[in-house]
Design a protein around this motif. Structure first.
Motif, short mmCIF file in Angstrom:
data_model
loop_
_atom_site.label_atom_id
_atom_site.label_comp_id
_atom_site.label_asym_id
_atom_site.label_seq_id
_atom_site.Cartn_x
_atom_site.Cartn_y
_atom_site.Cartn_z
N PRO A 169 -74.78 60.62 -17.64
CA PRO A 169 -74.85 59.36 -17.03
C PRO A 169 -76.21 58.85 -16.99
O PRO A 169 -76.30 57.52 -17.12
CB PRO A 169 -74.23 59.66 -15.73
CG PRO A 169 -74.26 61.27 -15.60
CD PRO A 169 -74.24 61.68 -17.04
N ALA A 170 -77.04 59.59 -16.64
CA ALA A 170 -78.38 59.08 -16.30
C ALA A 170 -79.21 58.48 -17.54
O ALA A 170 -79.72 57.45 -17.65
CB ALA A 170 -79.32 60.14 -15.96
N GLN A 172 -77.25 56.95 -20.26
CA GLN A 172 -76.73 55.89 -20.29
C GLN A 172 -77.06 54.89 -19.57
O GLN A 172 -77.11 53.70 -19.91
CB GLN A 172 -74.98 56.24 -20.32
CG GLN A 172 -74.32 57.12 -21.07
CD GLN A 172 -72.93 56.93 -21.21
OE1 GLN A 172 -72.37 55.89 -21.70
NE2 GLN A 172 -72.25 57.98 -20.79
N LYS A 173 -77.19 55.20 -18.12
CA LYS A 173 -77.79 53.88 -17.29
C LYS A 173 -79.18 53.43 -17.87
O LYS A 173 -79.59 52.31 -17.92
CB LYS A 173 -78.07 54.70 -15.99
CG LYS A 173 -78.40 53.74 -14.88
CD LYS A 173 -78.46 54.16 -13.63
CE LYS A 173 -78.87 53.11 -12.44
NZ LYS A 173 -78.85 53.95 -10.97
N ALA A 176 -78.62 51.43 -20.88
CA ALA A 176 -78.12 49.78 -20.45
C ALA A 176 -79.22 49.05 -19.75
O ALA A 176 -79.20 47.90 -20.22
CB ALA A 176 -77.03 50.13 -19.35
N SER A 177 -80.12 49.49 -19.15
CA SER A 177 -81.34 48.87 -18.62
C SER A 177 -82.04 48.11 -19.71
O SER A 177 -82.72 47.27 -19.40
CB SER A 177 -81.85 49.71 -17.45
OG SER A 177 -82.77 50.61 -18.17
N GLN A 232 -65.91 51.80 -23.28
CA GLN A 232 -67.28 51.88 -22.23
C GLN A 232 -68.48 51.30 -23.05
O GLN A 232 -69.53 51.45 -22.56
CB GLN A 232 -67.44 53.22 -21.81
CG GLN A 232 -66.28 53.48 -20.94
CD GLN A 232 -66.45 54.84 -20.01
OE1 GLN A 232 -67.19 55.77 -20.61
NE2 GLN A 232 -65.73 55.01 -18.96
#
Length: 293
Positions: A169-170, A172-173, A176-177, A232
């Motif tokens: 998740p980190a 992927q975040k 995205a940024s 997603q």
């Protein structure tokens, strides 16, 4: 279903991967996939089957302009001039003039200066129109930060291990940024065999939560995982040489997972890597020489 990369290039979200596909089987797998409807093929110099990917493309009858071709530079070809030559070797084997996406296969933490020089070569190839997009593979957040501090172009794609037991998740975040597309290798988890790594790994395909969701939709567990990726916003590149599995993996556009089902799959995360840790140098692999032809 297509994704728009950070330079405006569009890429089919679902592709055929050919890691561990024997050269003798690769051409038929690629031809079958393209005739099934796939328009994205992922290969790599280190897979030893770029030539057969090209053969499969030509045998498919699908026009080259409709196919998104992605390959990777191996670590033994890192460095500015060496990577430019690595591109020449790749297109020569594939039998095409322009690559849709060219990425670095590993961060190579024990020789990161060469990694940076290799990425600068990708930037040159992009500027010259020899590739349409550039990216990386197996880069963790510190690798991305270090690379971007010393180069000009944000990678369009980072291809990483990602499946319901290893969701990252980190990372992927961060993607995205920055507008980086997350591309999942081993997207259905627990199938591809990595000799010497994670001998205690658990097969994601047998998870009861996934089998329940699959039964609810009348789909296979693999189809549910692929649909999870696509909904997603990720790219996924499942590998198969079996015509039935190739077709099954593509038949994921006629159903939709609910928000609750997506959340349930996310919750399966065990932070469980099945493949190699990109922070651990493996000189015996990195010294592998990629043949000229």
């Amino acid at each position: 279903m297509k994704l728009t990369l950070n330079n405006g290039v569009t890429m089919p979200a679902l592709g055929l991967g050919v890691y561990q596909s024997a050269p003798a089987e690769t051409a038929d797998a690629v031809r079958t996939a393209l005739q099934t409807g796939y328009r994205h093929i992922d290969t790599a110099a280190a897979y030893g089957n770029e030539r057969q990917v090209g053969e499969g493309i030509r045998a498919s009858g699908v026009d080259r302009s409709e196919i998104f071709v992605e390959t990777k530079i191996w670590v033994s070809d890192y460095g500015f001039d060496a990577t430019l030559h690595g591109f020449d070797k790749a297109v020569g084997k594939l039998g095409i003039e322009q690559l849709d996406l060219l990425i670095l296969h590993q961060p190579a933490t024990d020789r990161f200066e060469a990694t940076v020089d290799a990425y600068r070569a990708l930037e040159r190839l992009l500027a010259e129109g020899k590739v349409r997009a550039i990216g990386v593979s197996n880069f963790r957040p510190p690798h991305l930060e270090d690379l971007m501090a010393r180069t000009e172009i944000v990678p369009a794609v980072n291809q990483v291990e990602l499946h319901p037991y290893f969701v990252q998740p980190a990372l992927q975040k961060m993607h995205a940024s920055l507008g980086i597309v997350t591309q999942a290798w081993s997207p259905i988890g627990g199938i591809t065999f990595y000799p010497g790594w994670a001998p205690d790994r658990v097969n994601v395909m047998e998870d009861p939560a996934l089998t329940t969701i699959a039964g609810r939709h009348g789909k296979s567990v693999a189809q549910v995982m692929l649909r999870w990726h696509l909904q997603q916003g990720r790219s996924a590149i499942p590998k198969s040489v079996n015509p039935g599995r190739i077709a099954e993996n593509f038949a994921v556009f006629d159903f939709e997972l609910t928000d609750a089902e997506l959340e349930a799959i996310d919750a399966l995360d065990r932070d469980k890597r099945n493949g190699p840790d990109p922070d651990v140098p493996r000189a015996e692999m990195f010294d592998r020489v990629i043949p000229e032809a």
